[in-house]
Design a protein around this motif. Sequence first.
Motif, PDB file in Angstrom:
ATOM      1  N   ARG A  75      -8.328  14.143 -10.378  1.00 37.31           N
ATOM      2  CA  ARG A  75      -9.099  13.396  -9.380  1.00 37.31           C
ATOM      3  C   ARG A  75     -10.456  14.077  -9.139  1.00 37.31           C
ATOM      4  NH1 ARG A  75      -5.654  13.591  -4.920  1.00 37.31           N
ATOM      5  NH2 ARG A  75      -4.138  12.450  -6.152  1.00 37.31           N
ATOM      6  N   TRP A  76     -10.432  15.409  -9.082  1.00 40.09           N
ATOM      7  CA  TRP A  76     -11.692  16.137  -8.860  1.00 40.09           C
ATOM      8  C   TRP A  76     -12.592  16.029 -10.101  1.00 40.09           C
ATOM      9  CZ3 TRP A  76     -13.943  20.242 -11.461  1.00 40.09           C
ATOM     10  CH2 TRP A  76     -15.054  20.825 -10.835  1.00 40.09           C
ATOM     11  N   GLU A  78     -13.612  27.160  -2.191  1.00 35.75           N
ATOM     12  CA  GLU A  78     -13.477  26.389  -0.945  1.00 35.75           C
ATOM     13  C   GLU A  78     -12.084  25.801  -0.760  1.00 35.75           C
ATOM     14  OE1 GLU A  78     -16.630  23.571  -1.315  1.00 35.75           O
ATOM     15  OE2 GLU A  78     -18.189  25.041  -0.793  1.00 35.75           O
ATOM     16  N   GLY A  79     -11.221  26.014  -1.730  1.00 33.83           N
ATOM     17  CA  GLY A  79      -9.837  25.563  -1.630  1.00 33.83           C
ATOM     18  C   GLY A  79      -9.629  24.096  -1.929  1.00 33.83           C
ATOM     19  N   ARG A  80     -10.661  23.449  -2.480  1.00 37.20           N
ATOM     20  CA  ARG A  80     -10.523  22.008  -2.796  1.00 37.20           C
ATOM     21  C   ARG A  80      -9.825  21.807  -4.141  1.00 37.20           C
ATOM     22  NH1 ARG A  80     -15.465  19.978  -3.820  1.00 37.20           N
ATOM     23  NH2 ARG A  80     -16.614  21.910  -3.544  1.00 37.20           N
ATOM     24  N   LEU A  81      -9.759  22.870  -4.949  1.00 40.58           N
ATOM     25  CA  LEU A  81      -9.204  22.736  -6.295  1.00 40.58           C
ATOM     26  C   LEU A  81      -8.144  23.817  -6.520  1.00 40.58           C
ATOM     27  CD1 LEU A  81      -9.840  20.839  -8.672  1.00 40.58           C
ATOM     28  CD2 LEU A  81     -11.314  22.618  -9.591  1.00 40.58           C
ATOM     29  N   PRO A  82      -6.865  23.457  -6.396  1.00 44.70           N
ATOM     30  CA  PRO A  82      -5.805  24.469  -6.527  1.00 44.70           C
ATOM     31  C   PRO A  82      -5.458  24.728  -7.996  1.00 44.70           C
ATOM     32  CG  PRO A  82      -4.864  22.350  -5.917  1.00 44.70           C
ATOM     33  CD  PRO A  82      -6.325  22.118  -6.067  1.00 44.70           C
ATOM     34  N   ILE A  83      -6.176  25.633  -8.650  1.00 44.99           N
ATOM     35  CA  ILE A  83      -5.861  25.909 -10.068  1.00 44.99           C
ATOM     36  C   ILE A  83      -5.155  27.258 -10.192  1.00 44.99           C
ATOM     37  CG2 ILE A  83      -7.777  24.546 -10.966  1.00 44.99           C
ATOM     38  CD1 ILE A  83      -9.216  27.174 -11.620  1.00 44.99           C
ATOM     39  N   HIS A  84      -4.261  27.324 -11.171  1.00 49.93           N
ATOM     40  CA  HIS A  84      -3.559  28.571 -11.440  1.00 49.93           C
ATOM     41  C   HIS A  84      -4.292  29.384 -12.509  1.00 49.93           C
ATOM     42  CE1 HIS A  84       0.115  26.072 -10.096  1.00 49.93           C
ATOM     43  NE2 HIS A  84      -0.457  26.665  -9.064  1.00 49.93           N
ATOM     44  N   SER A  85      -4.876  28.672 -13.452  1.00 51.16           N
ATOM     45  CA  SER A  85      -5.608  29.396 -14.519  1.00 51.16           C
ATOM     46  C   SER A  85      -6.658  28.486 -15.127  1.00 51.16           C
ATOM     47  CB  SER A  85      -4.643  29.867 -15.602  1.00 51.16           C
ATOM     48  OG  SER A  85      -4.139  28.752 -16.307  1.00 51.16           O
TER      49      SER A  85
END
Lengths: 264, 306
Positions: free
Chosen positions: B241-242, B279-286
């Motif tokens: 979505r982002w 900013e915490g809008r994109l929760p990525i692990h790697s």
Amino acid sequence: MSTAAPSPLATLRATARGYAPRILQGRGWVLAALVILPVGISILIYMVAQIKGAEGRPHPGEVIKVFHEVLVKMMLPIMALVAAPAGIREDLEQRTLPLLLVRPAPAWALPLGKGLPWFAWGAVWLVIGTLGLQIIGGDPALLPGRMIALVSAWWGELALMTLIGLLFKRGTIWGALYFFIWEPLVRIFPPFLQRLTFTHHIESLAGSRAAEIQANQMLAQEQVTTHPVLALLALLAFGALCWALAGWKLQRTPVGLAGSEAEG
Amino acid sequence: MIALERASLRYGPILGLSPTSFELPDGGGITGLLGPNGAGKSSLLQLLSGLLPPSGGEVRVFGQAPFRNATVLSRLGLVPEGDRLPTGLRADRWLRMMGELSGLHGDGLKTAVTRSLETVGMADRAHLTFARMSKGMRQRIRLAQALLHEPQLLILDEPFNGLDPEARLTLMALLRDFAANGTRILVSSHILGEIAQLTDRILLLFRGRLLAEGTVTEIRQLLDRHPVELRLTGEAQVLARWAVEQPELAALRMEDGGVVLSVRSPRDFLPRLQKAVVEGRLPIHSLDPLDLNLDAVFQYLTKDHA
């Protein structure tokens, strides 16, 4: 700064002087040992015999055997096989030749320039070895001829091996085939082919050994003679021709950083 | 100074360099020759330094064909790749010989050897044999031999290979000095960053072909036109979505536990990605760049030129 290209003589001098320290390293001492060991062992045997009182007098037959059978037929070719790969062939194999070839110096002078220290070093030991043979009874009258024969043959054989090293990847094998197959084999071929051997010219210079050998040891069915001066000229000219051809080969052959030739 | 007109080089059946044309002007400056291993960099340098004649076309250095040409070679210095030097020789004596083979003699030769050794910082260790030298020391000696006759054109093939970071910086500073003093320098490398630190002009080679020529900025812009693949792991739908809102996105592929994005202009895209994560809008692990290496970039350019 733009420098003028060095002359061929300056190139020879620079290369010979630059690589001269190599002769005092391992390979150079192997070269010396190839001459000194057989002569030294002969002298040792002679001295031991002298101490024991048997056959204490000089033995000209032994000198002829050591000179012709050991020095001429074995050690001299082995010296050429050992020394030539340390010449320009070494730079080709170690891929250091491009460092020399990007200089404005004439490339054709490099094989001779690198070969000269080895020639001089080998010649010194050959002269010492021949002088050593006098101890066990070498004929003084034959001494100059023997020295000249060995040194001029060394000039020719080293040049031949240098050329072969530039012409073939496995130059040492081709050289060994020439020295140890062709030279002995020539006696079954028409007699004039003897003139295409180093042995014939060395014997023409150093004196015949006919009185000391058996019929089956004869070089050819028919004895072919060459005047000593002509034999000397033949050896010197052959050596010069081989050095020139080695220079020509290097001058015209593209040698890249990988040591291999491009199609060009 | 250098002009190639459809110059090519073959090694038997193998094409080392396809017909290539370019020119480098007179005067000082550094030109980088960039390409992955096997791109044809060494082939090109061998043509220019006169080691090999072209199989086709024409190579001109200082207006003449360089192969076995003393006039050209007396104005050119080459530092070949690798650290091969003759065995059993002392560096100072070998340099003296190389100087003589470059036409130097007498006091001029002595001065040139001393100056070259000082330039590369080896004046106090030149009495050592090559066998007793470290790789870095041998590399300095190899540079010294190329500097003896103060060449107008200095060619270096992968000179930074095997050097520690400090030695790299020293060599880069040296090369910049030479260039500022009027020496034209051609230096090859397969590392873009290395070349970018050093040079104002790049020739880009790939598989024996000259793909591009220009300044570092021009080449970077050229590279930026091509999409780069990035794998983001995390909640796939949130990431997608982002991503679709980003103007640089060229393609998107959903995977188990993440997405693979194909983005143009990564230098614009990545800071925005970083900001979104912070900013915490994109929760990525790697985040894994799949094809940011030089080979991949060259592949893109090759497709462009096909």
